[in-house]
Scaffold this motif. Structure first.
Motif, short mmCIF file in Angstrom:
data_model
loop_
_atom_site.label_atom_id
_atom_site.label_comp_id
_atom_site.label_asym_id
_atom_site.label_seq_id
_atom_site.Cartn_x
_atom_site.Cartn_y
_atom_site.Cartn_z
N TRP A 36 0.82 -1.21 0.00
CA TRP A 36 0.00 0.00 0.00
C TRP A 36 0.85 1.26 0.00
O TRP A 36 0.49 2.27 -0.62
CB TRP A 36 -0.93 0.02 1.22
CG TRP A 36 -2.29 -0.53 0.98
CD1 TRP A 36 -2.90 -1.51 1.70
CD2 TRP A 36 -3.22 -0.14 -0.02
NE1 TRP A 36 -4.16 -1.76 1.20
CE2 TRP A 36 -4.39 -0.93 0.14
CE3 TRP A 36 -3.20 0.79 -1.05
CZ2 TRP A 36 -5.50 -0.81 -0.67
CZ3 TRP A 36 -4.32 0.92 -1.88
CH2 TRP A 36 -5.45 0.13 -1.68
N THR A 61 -11.24 -0.46 -3.99
CA THR A 61 -10.73 -1.40 -3.00
C THR A 61 -11.35 -1.14 -1.63
O THR A 61 -11.55 -2.08 -0.85
CB THR A 61 -9.20 -1.33 -2.89
OG1 THR A 61 -8.80 -0.01 -2.50
CG2 THR A 61 -8.55 -1.68 -4.21
N THR A 110 -6.12 -3.66 -11.78
CA THR A 110 -7.17 -3.18 -10.87
C THR A 110 -7.97 -4.35 -10.31
O THR A 110 -8.24 -4.41 -9.10
CB THR A 110 -8.10 -2.22 -11.61
OG1 THR A 110 -7.34 -1.11 -12.11
CG2 THR A 110 -9.19 -1.71 -10.68
N MET A 113 -5.87 -6.25 -7.83
CA MET A 113 -5.74 -5.50 -6.59
C MET A 113 -6.99 -5.66 -5.72
O MET A 113 -6.91 -5.87 -4.51
CB MET A 113 -5.53 -4.02 -6.92
CG MET A 113 -5.38 -3.13 -5.71
SD MET A 113 -3.85 -3.48 -4.84
CE MET A 113 -3.91 -2.20 -3.59
N ILE A 114 -8.15 -5.57 -6.35
CA ILE A 114 -9.42 -5.70 -5.61
C ILE A 114 -9.52 -7.08 -4.97
O ILE A 114 -9.88 -7.21 -3.79
CB ILE A 114 -10.61 -5.44 -6.55
CG1 ILE A 114 -10.65 -3.95 -6.93
CG2 ILE A 114 -11.92 -5.86 -5.89
CD1 ILE A 114 -11.66 -3.63 -8.01
N VAL A 117 -7.17 -7.37 -1.98
CA VAL A 117 -7.73 -6.66 -0.81
C VAL A 117 -8.84 -7.49 -0.17
O VAL A 117 -8.94 -7.59 1.06
CB VAL A 117 -8.23 -5.27 -1.22
CG1 VAL A 117 -9.06 -4.64 -0.11
CG2 VAL A 117 -7.05 -4.36 -1.56
#
Length: 204
Positions: A36, A61, A110, A113-114, A117
């Motif tokens: 992060w 996120t 993207t 990443m989601i 998370v």
């Protein structure tokens, strides 16, 4: 006399179950905070993202994290158990962060990443539950506080290491560093969960 959180941490470090579970907390948060802390720099270098694009991804996120922690974590714990929820969540996080580090397209990065998370936030309530179960009945609050202190320390160490990795090795390095921290965290959580189950069986 030591303050209560310090005393609780000292006692936890002498308990083989809490040792593993709190080490898992430390490693998972150190790894995730490493990613992060350099995410904005990575997005700018890798895909020429500006503040709006980075803010949009972070907003997505944030929504995913809230839904994961509020709904998915409890469902997973009921279906597969708390230990497996932690292991699956952290395993997914590590794998998807590694994939994100080499993603050739912004849209794919993207999505990766989601999902990463979601995996990380899914593991957190189950981890807190196991630590609460492993703590002495009269020290559950203090032990959870000590665990939070461990995660706070991890959030300091992770970004420091990520900064060195980003500048010394390349934009991909903090993602690999994160995965290398999160994978052993999943193993430690698994071992801690097994030890807790044995303890419960012996005391039953």
């Amino acid at each position: 006399r030591w303050p209560v959180p310090v005393e609780a941490l000292s006692q936890a470090l002498r308990d083989p179950v809490l040792q593993r579970l709190m080490a898992a907390t430390f490693l998972s948060f150190a790894g995730f905070s490493a990613m992060w802390s350099t995410f904005g720099l990575w997005g700018a270098v890798r895909f020429d993202w500006g503040p709006k694009a980075i803010g949009f991804v972070m907003a997505l996120t944030g929504v995913a994290a809230a839904l994961s922690q509020g709904m998915l974590s409890g469902y997973a714990a009921r279906r597969i158990g708390e230990v497996r929820t932690i292991v699956v969540g952290l395993g997914v996080t590590a794998v998807f962060l590694l994939a994100q580090s080499v993603s050739p397209w912004a849209w794919l990065a993207t999505i990766l990443m989601i999902v990463a998370v979601i995996g990380h936030t899914m593991s957190q309530p189950a981890s807190s539950s196991l630590i609460s179960q492993a703590a002495p009945p009269d020290q559950q609050g203090a032990t959870l506080g000590a665990n939070n202190a461990a995660s706070a320390a991890a959030r300091v160490l992770g970004p420091v290491l990520a900064g060195f990795a980003f500048s010394g090795l390349g934009p991909w390095a903090p993602f690999v560093l994160a995965a290398l921290g999160i994978l052993p965290a999943a193993w430690l959580a698994w071992r801690g969960g097994l030890a807790l189950a044995r303890r419960k069986a012996q005391s039953a």
